[in-house]
Design a protein around this motif. Structure first.
Motif, PDB file in Angstrom:
ATOM      1  N   ARG A   1       0.982  -1.183  -0.141  1.00 49.00           N
ATOM      2  CA  ARG A   1      -0.016  -0.051  -0.013  1.00 49.00           C
ATOM      3  C   ARG A   1       0.897   1.246  -0.107  1.00 49.00           C
TER       4      ARG A   1
ATOM      5  N   ARG B   1      -4.272   5.570  -3.929  1.00 53.30           N
ATOM      6  CA  ARG B   1      -3.950   5.200  -2.483  1.00 53.30           C
ATOM      7  C   ARG B   1      -3.593   3.870  -2.130  1.00 53.30           C
ATOM      8  N   LEU B   2      -3.875   2.968  -3.139  1.00 61.51           N
ATOM      9  CA  LEU B   2      -3.135   1.536  -2.967  1.00 61.51           C
ATOM     10  C   LEU B   2      -1.956   1.195  -3.579  1.00 61.51           C
TER      11      LEU B   2
END
Length: 139
Positions: free
Chosen positions: A109, A133-134
């Motif tokens: 992440r 975001r990941l």
């Protein structure tokens, strides 16, 4: 009988070649710019993906530091430098990033990656890379 071309024939050929070059040259230069920007995008996305994979395999945080003034992209894992790419020197491509670094955790992440954008430019050609975001990069 003389063999050769007259001055008039040579001037006609030069005029035709000049006209063709003025039409073809801008398109050719634009194609070179698009190609360089596309190559820089592929290298940047590969670097982000590599950093994400390294973070997962090392089980530690790995950062991608972007220095837009120098045109450098660095992958850093702790005190180790895993990769350095100079997009400006290698390809003549300048970039502007919304964040100066993106860090990937052991799970892959992204920390500080939320909606990061990197705009790559050369001449009139430009492409944008987004980091979610990941931690996934898309364009």
């Amino acid at each position: 009988m003389r063999k050769g071309y007259s001055l008039l024939e040579q001037l006609v050929v030069l005029v035709v070649m000049t006209i063709l070059l003025t039409v073809v040259a801008p398109r050719t230069l634009a194609a070179f710019d698009r190609s360089a920007v596309r190559n820089a995008r592929m290298q940047l996305v590969a670097a982000l993906s590599s950093a994400r994979g390294s973070a997962q395999s090392r089980a530690e945080r790995v950062s991608v530091a972007m220095d837009s003034s120098a045109g450098l992209v660095r992958i850093l894992a702790g005190a180790d430098t895993l990769l350095v790419r100079s997009l400006r020197t290698e390809l003549g491509v300048a970039f502007a990033a919304s964040r100066d670094s993106v860090t990937f955790g052991a799970s892959g992440r992204g920390y500080g990656a939320a909606n990061s954008t990197i705009v790559l430019r050369r001449g009139a050609a430009a492409e944008t890379v987004f980091v979610a975001r990941l931690g996934r990069a898309r364009w």
